[in-house]
Design a protein around this motif. Sequence first.
Motif, short mmCIF file in Angstrom:
data_model
loop_
_atom_site.label_atom_id
_atom_site.label_comp_id
_atom_site.label_asym_id
_atom_site.label_seq_id
_atom_site.Cartn_x
_atom_site.Cartn_y
_atom_site.Cartn_z
N ILE A 26 -29.69 -34.12 -6.59
CA ILE A 26 -28.65 -33.66 -7.51
C ILE A 26 -27.84 -32.60 -6.78
CG2 ILE A 26 -28.11 -32.72 -9.78
CD1 ILE A 26 -30.97 -33.43 -10.65
N ARG A 27 -26.55 -32.89 -6.60
CA ARG A 27 -25.67 -31.92 -5.94
C ARG A 27 -25.01 -31.04 -6.98
NH1 ARG A 27 -24.83 -36.62 -3.63
NH2 ARG A 27 -23.01 -37.09 -4.92
N ASP A 28 -24.65 -29.82 -6.56
CA ASP A 28 -23.93 -28.90 -7.44
C ASP A 28 -24.59 -28.86 -8.82
OD1 ASP A 28 -20.59 -28.74 -8.90
OD2 ASP A 28 -21.99 -27.14 -8.34
N SER A 29 -25.86 -28.55 -8.85
CA SER A 29 -26.62 -28.61 -10.10
C SER A 29 -26.03 -27.68 -11.16
CB SER A 29 -28.09 -28.28 -9.84
OG SER A 29 -28.21 -27.02 -9.22
N GLN A 30 -26.13 -28.12 -12.41
CA GLN A 30 -25.57 -27.40 -13.55
C GLN A 30 -26.69 -27.06 -14.54
OE1 GLN A 30 -22.10 -26.73 -13.68
NE2 GLN A 30 -22.34 -27.44 -11.56
N ILE A 33 -28.62 -27.65 -4.47
CA ILE A 33 -28.97 -29.06 -4.31
C ILE A 33 -30.45 -29.21 -4.68
CG2 ILE A 33 -29.24 -30.98 -2.71
CD1 ILE A 33 -26.94 -29.80 -1.08
N GLY A 76 -21.73 -40.16 -8.79
CA GLY A 76 -21.29 -38.80 -9.06
C GLY A 76 -22.11 -37.80 -8.25
N ARG A 77 -22.73 -36.86 -8.95
CA ARG A 77 -23.53 -35.83 -8.27
C ARG A 77 -24.95 -36.29 -7.94
NH1 ARG A 77 -24.92 -31.88 -11.20
NH2 ARG A 77 -24.44 -32.70 -13.26
N PHE A 78 -25.29 -37.50 -8.32
CA PHE A 78 -26.65 -38.00 -8.16
C PHE A 78 -26.72 -39.05 -7.05
CE2 PHE A 78 -28.44 -36.04 -11.91
CZ PHE A 78 -27.36 -35.85 -12.74
N THR A 79 -27.76 -38.92 -6.22
CA THR A 79 -28.03 -39.92 -5.18
C THR A 79 -29.50 -40.29 -5.24
OG1 THR A 79 -26.32 -39.04 -3.71
CG2 THR A 79 -28.02 -40.42 -2.71
N GLU A 94 -25.42 -43.99 -4.95
CA GLU A 94 -24.79 -42.73 -5.35
C GLU A 94 -24.01 -42.93 -6.64
OE1 GLU A 94 -22.93 -40.66 -2.10
OE2 GLU A 94 -21.46 -39.75 -3.43
N ASP A 116 -28.21 -29.81 -16.39
CA ASP A 116 -29.15 -30.70 -15.71
C ASP A 116 -30.60 -30.31 -16.00
OD1 ASP A 116 -27.03 -30.76 -12.75
OD2 ASP A 116 -27.06 -32.13 -14.48
#
Lengths: 115, 113
Positions: free
Chosen positions: B76-80, B18, B59-62, B57, B83
């Motif tokens: 950013i959740r579950d960063s890739q 995160i 997707g993966r962004f808040t 919010e 990103d």
Amino acid sequence: NAGVMQNPRHLVRRRGQEARLRCSPMKGHSHVYWYRQLPEEGLKFMVYLQKENIIDESGMPKERFSAEFPKEGPSILRIQQVVRGDSAAYFCASSPQQGADDEQFFGPGTRLTVL
Amino acid sequence: QKEVEQDPGPLSVPEGAIVSLNCTYSNSAFQYFMWYRQYSRKGPELLMYTYSSGNKEDGRFTAQVDKSSKYISLFIRDSQPSDSATYLCAMRGAQGGSEKLVFGKGTKLTVNP
């Protein structure tokens, strides 16, 4: 719907020459903004234009820099007698109208190098 | 004091982490808050757009805005690895005021596979 277009993407000038940067906003957009990004710096606002009008030029250097957005054709940012300190990435953004929810969409930028 | 302060990083995290990115600002007239993502040698791309205080919010962004503290965040959740980019916060005044965006310097993020 094509995005904001800028050309050239890369521009090399020698000190003292003129640089002309062009920006075509997204279709239907009548507001154009120019920003400059110096190395290791964030984007800095330069000027905000609508067709045939300069609305806010508070970020423009007092000398050598000018901008226009004619009734027909792209917006032009013009830098006369360039100096090495003008080397930067210049970004154009456009928005459809002056409204509470209007986002600014950015072009890919023109990278100016002054030799 | 600069109008918008943002830690330039760089920030390096493992894939799946995160990520928390933040900006502070001094101008109480700012009402609209944005986060842009900028890949190397590309133009900024709008990620999140928030009006006034609160959370948003996508997707993966808040995005969070705390106007009382003059503090905004992007999570950013579950960063890739995709990103990996520079994240710029930006803000401006209310409708009828100046339309110019004021940007932070940007935080360079690397997500390692």
